[in-house]
Design a protein around this motif. Structure first.
Motif, PDB file in Angstrom:
ATOM      1  N   PRO A 242       0.691  10.320  -9.994  1.00  0.00           N
ATOM      2  CA  PRO A 242       1.439  10.770  -8.808  1.00  0.00           C
ATOM      3  C   PRO A 242       0.555  11.384  -7.724  1.00  0.00           C
ATOM      4  N   LYS A 243      -0.494  12.092  -8.107  1.00  0.00           N
ATOM      5  CA  LYS A 243      -1.358  12.711  -7.097  1.00  0.00           C
ATOM      6  C   LYS A 243      -2.185  11.654  -6.358  1.00  0.00           C
ATOM      7  N   THR A 244      -2.558  10.599  -7.064  1.00  0.00           N
ATOM      8  CA  THR A 244      -3.261   9.498  -6.401  1.00  0.00           C
ATOM      9  C   THR A 244      -2.344   8.820  -5.392  1.00  0.00           C
ATOM     10  N   MET A 245      -1.106   8.583  -5.788  1.00  0.00           N
ATOM     11  CA  MET A 245      -0.136   7.976  -4.867  1.00  0.00           C
ATOM     12  C   MET A 245       0.083   8.875  -3.652  1.00  0.00           C
ATOM     13  N   HIS A 246       0.153  10.188  -3.892  1.00  0.00           N
ATOM     14  CA  HIS A 246       0.371  11.130  -2.778  1.00  0.00           C
ATOM     15  C   HIS A 246      -0.818  11.126  -1.821  1.00  0.00           C
ATOM     16  N   ALA A 247      -2.023  10.972  -2.353  1.00  0.00           N
ATOM     17  CA  ALA A 247      -3.218  10.976  -1.501  1.00  0.00           C
ATOM     18  C   ALA A 247      -3.214   9.825  -0.516  1.00  0.00           C
ATOM     19  N   LEU A 248      -2.472   8.771  -0.824  1.00  0.00           N
ATOM     20  CA  LEU A 248      -2.441   7.578   0.033  1.00  0.00           C
ATOM     21  C   LEU A 248      -1.275   7.579   1.015  1.00  0.00           C
ATOM     22  N   ARG A 249      -0.566   8.695   1.113  1.00  0.00           N
ATOM     23  CA  ARG A 249       0.690   8.721   1.882  1.00  0.00           C
ATOM     24  C   ARG A 249       0.497   8.396   3.361  1.00  0.00           C
ATOM     25  N   ASN A 250      -0.663   8.723   3.935  1.00  0.00           N
ATOM     26  CA  ASN A 250      -0.883   8.489   5.368  1.00  0.00           C
ATOM     27  C   ASN A 250      -1.792   7.290   5.642  1.00  0.00           C
ATOM     28  N   VAL A 251      -2.108   6.547   4.609  1.00  0.00           N
ATOM     29  CA  VAL A 251      -3.004   5.398   4.759  1.00  0.00           C
ATOM     30  C   VAL A 251      -2.219   4.205   5.314  1.00  0.00           C
ATOM     31  N   PRO A 252      -2.742   3.516   6.323  1.00  0.00           N
ATOM     32  CA  PRO A 252      -2.044   2.347   6.896  1.00  0.00           C
ATOM     33  C   PRO A 252      -2.194   1.107   6.017  1.00  0.00           C
ATOM     34  N   LEU A 253      -1.573   1.156   4.844  1.00  0.00           N
ATOM     35  CA  LEU A 253      -1.670   0.042   3.905  1.00  0.00           C
ATOM     36  C   LEU A 253      -1.170  -1.241   4.557  1.00  0.00           C
ATOM     37  N   ALA A 254      -1.821  -2.336   4.262  1.00  0.00           N
ATOM     38  CA  ALA A 254      -1.465  -3.639   4.864  1.00  0.00           C
ATOM     39  C   ALA A 254      -0.252  -4.202   4.127  1.00  0.00           C
ATOM     40  N   ARG A 255       0.935  -3.869   4.596  1.00  0.00           N
ATOM     41  CA  ARG A 255       2.163  -4.228   3.886  1.00  0.00           C
ATOM     42  C   ARG A 255       2.657  -5.604   4.323  1.00  0.00           C
ATOM     43  N   VAL A 256       2.501  -6.562   3.416  1.00  0.00           N
ATOM     44  CA  VAL A 256       2.994  -7.919   3.611  1.00  0.00           C
ATOM     45  C   VAL A 256       3.707  -8.310   2.316  1.00  0.00           C
ATOM     46  N   ARG A 257       4.991  -8.614   2.417  1.00  0.00           N
ATOM     47  CA  ARG A 257       5.802  -8.866   1.226  1.00  0.00           C
ATOM     48  C   ARG A 257       5.152  -9.917   0.322  1.00  0.00           C
ATOM     49  N   ASN A 258       5.103  -9.602  -0.961  1.00  0.00           N
ATOM     50  CA  ASN A 258       4.573 -10.482  -2.013  1.00  0.00           C
ATOM     51  C   ASN A 258       3.054 -10.678  -1.964  1.00  0.00           C
ATOM     52  N   ARG A 259       2.401  -9.990  -1.044  1.00  0.00           N
ATOM     53  CA  ARG A 259       0.964 -10.226  -0.883  1.00  0.00           C
ATOM     54  C   ARG A 259       0.133  -8.949  -0.880  1.00  0.00           C
ATOM     55  N   SER A 260       0.500  -7.979  -0.097  1.00  0.00           N
ATOM     56  CA  SER A 260      -0.293  -6.754  -0.022  1.00  0.00           C
ATOM     57  C   SER A 260       0.612  -5.587   0.388  1.00  0.00           C
ATOM     58  N   PRO A 261       0.178  -4.360   0.074  1.00  0.00           N
ATOM     59  CA  PRO A 261      -1.146  -3.986  -0.419  1.00  0.00           C
ATOM     60  C   PRO A 261      -1.268  -4.143  -1.928  1.00  0.00           C
ATOM     61  N   SER A 262      -2.512  -4.064  -2.363  1.00  0.00           N
ATOM     62  CA  SER A 262      -2.820  -3.798  -3.753  1.00  0.00           C
ATOM     63  C   SER A 262      -3.637  -2.509  -3.788  1.00  0.00           C
ATOM     64  N   VAL A 263      -3.286  -1.635  -4.714  1.00  0.00           N
ATOM     65  CA  VAL A 263      -4.000  -0.374  -4.924  1.00  0.00           C
ATOM     66  C   VAL A 263      -4.348  -0.332  -6.401  1.00  0.00           C
ATOM     67  N   LEU A 264      -5.600  -0.147  -6.718  1.00  0.00           N
ATOM     68  CA  LEU A 264      -6.004  -0.242  -8.121  1.00  0.00           C
ATOM     69  C   LEU A 264      -7.251   0.566  -8.404  1.00  0.00           C
ATOM     70  N   PHE A 265      -7.391   0.914  -9.672  1.00  0.00           N
ATOM     71  CA  PHE A 265      -8.662   1.399 -10.165  1.00  0.00           C
ATOM     72  C   PHE A 265      -9.462   0.172 -10.603  1.00  0.00           C
ATOM     73  N   SER A 266     -10.616  -0.009 -10.002  1.00  0.00           N
ATOM     74  CA  SER A 266     -11.484  -1.151 -10.321  1.00  0.00           C
ATOM     75  C   SER A 266     -12.621  -0.662 -11.213  1.00  0.00           C
ATOM     76  N   LEU A 267     -12.691  -1.261 -12.405  1.00  0.00           N
ATOM     77  CA  LEU A 267     -13.638  -0.814 -13.432  1.00  0.00           C
ATOM     78  C   LEU A 267     -14.719  -1.878 -13.625  1.00  0.00           C
ATOM     79  N   LEU A 268     -15.969  -1.440 -13.623  1.00  0.00           N
ATOM     80  CA  LEU A 268     -17.105  -2.333 -13.814  1.00  0.00           C
ATOM     81  C   LEU A 268     -17.926  -1.807 -14.982  1.00  0.00           C
ATOM     82  N   ARG A 269     -17.986  -2.607 -16.026  1.00  0.00           N
ATOM     83  CA  ARG A 269     -18.662  -2.158 -17.246  1.00  0.00           C
ATOM     84  C   ARG A 269     -20.183  -2.226 -17.091  1.00  0.00           C
TER      85      ARG A 269
END
Length: 371
Positions: A242-269
């Motif tokens: 929930p705190k991660t979601m709250h941190a993004l509250r003012n971000v201009p996410l690229a909202r396009v139905r069925n396509r974006s945004p994507s928000v993720l933790f990206s892990l590289l081993r």
């Protein structure tokens, strides 16, 4: 002409004869016979006229220019020899001459760079303080960097600037995201405690042929935990952060139905390399907030390479070729999300949304999308 300036005439003759074919062997030896008697430049010029890519003759021509003090011409012929050389199968003596040409070419390049930077410094240029764009243009002029342009795989919006990494101060809304780094990390650690939470970032589709993804297809070495995916919140995952979601509250996410945004933790081993690739659409930027970053983790966009720093976000154009490395023995994790490009007007954003919605309505299916 001395033996030192000409090298072994027999070696040059044999190389010239080999390059020209057996039928020209006598002619090549004749040319080098002339060289041995004093007409070296003329002999090499005649050989190059018959075989413009003869490696040893190109190097010899460069040597003549170097001896005459013509650095620019010498450099041009050394570079031509290096560009013309095959990747393998070069005879030992030729390889030695190519190595010498490489050293000479590098020396000329370094001298020219020093000259140019001194001249610019006299006019007020400082590599550390002057325009980064101009500094990059100088590196391109010197051949130290390539030109990389947008090459989206799906949709190209014309007229947008070709910017690799954007200046951080353009995005005041990143302040809240960076401030939340500790909270985001705490939530991430909870997710990492669940062995099945992350899944391979690149996955195949049952109703499409499997394309070669440079070793990344279904590979857990590059994995993701989605809070948003293809324009929709992933409720069970978002509830864990929930705190991660709250941190993004003012971000201009690229909202396009069925396509974006994507928000993720990206892990590289550890030891993983994400090969060079390009993103789908140039109407958005990708943002990274580094969360867990051991030393030895690097990221390249176009001709600029950076290292992630925990808590320091950046935005970049992913339609410009990019790649990533984790050369450390530990796992690297960043928070990744996509935003609208700042150059697009509100009307243009609405039209882009309308375009993709029309495309999806025509197919009647959700698109197979990826960030």
């Amino acid at each position: 002409m001395t033996d030192a300036s000409m090298g072994n005439s027999a070696e040059y003759a044999n190389a010239g004869a080999e390059a020209l074919g057996r039928g020209e062997a006598a002619r090549a030896r004749s040319l080098f016979s002339q060289a041995a008697t004093g007409d070296a430049v003329h002999a090499v010029e005649r050989l190059l006229a018959a075989e413009p890519r003869n490696l040893l003759a190109l190097i010899q021509r460069a040597d003549f220019f170097a001896a005459a003090g013509d650095a620019r011409s010498a450099s041009a012929f050394y570079r031509m020899a290096l560009r013309s050389a095959p990747q393998s199968g070069v005879p030992h003596e030729t390889a030695k001459e190519l190595a010498r040409a490489r050293q000479a070419s590098d020396r000329y390049a370094a001298d020219y760079r020093s000259y140019l930077l001194r001249s610019l410094a006299d006019r007020g240029f400082d590599e550390r303080r002057s325009s980064p764009r101009f500094a990059q243009s100088v590196e391109i002029v010197l051949g130290r960097k390539q030109i990389f342009l947008q090459q989206p795989k799906y949709y190209y919006f014309p007229g947008l600037p070709q910017i690799q990494f954007y200046e951080r101060d353009q995005f005041a809304w990143l302040d809240d995201v960076e401030t939340a780094t500790d909270d985001v990390r705490a939530e991430l650690m909870g997710v990492l405690g669940d062995p099945g939470a992350f899944a391979p970032y690149v996955t195949g589709h049952a109703n499409r042929p499997h394309k070669e993804q440079m070793g990344m297809l279904n590979n857990p070495a590059w994995s993701a935990f989605y809070l948003w995916k293809n324009g929709e919140v992933v409720p069970e995952n978002a509830a864990r952060c929930p705190k991660t979601m709250h941190a993004l509250r003012n971000v201009p996410l690229a909202r396009v139905r069925n396509r974006s945004p994507s928000v993720l933790f990206s892990l590289l081993r550890p030891g993983t390399h994400i090969p060079p690739h390009n993103g789908l659409v140039n109407t958005r930027l990708i943002c990274h907030l580094p969360i867990i970053v051991p030393p030895g983790c690097r990221f390249r966009v176009g001709n600029e390479e950076r290292e992630w720093v925990t808590g320091k976000a950046w935005a970049f154009d992913d339609t410009i070729e990019h790649e990533a490395w984790n050369d450390s023995p530990e796992t690297r994790v960043i928070l990744l999300f996509d935003v609208w490009r700042p150059e697009l007007s509100d009307d243009e954003r609405k039209l882009v949304i309308a375009l993709f919605e029309a495309i999806d309505a025509h197919s009647g299916k959700k698109p197979e999308w990826e960030i």
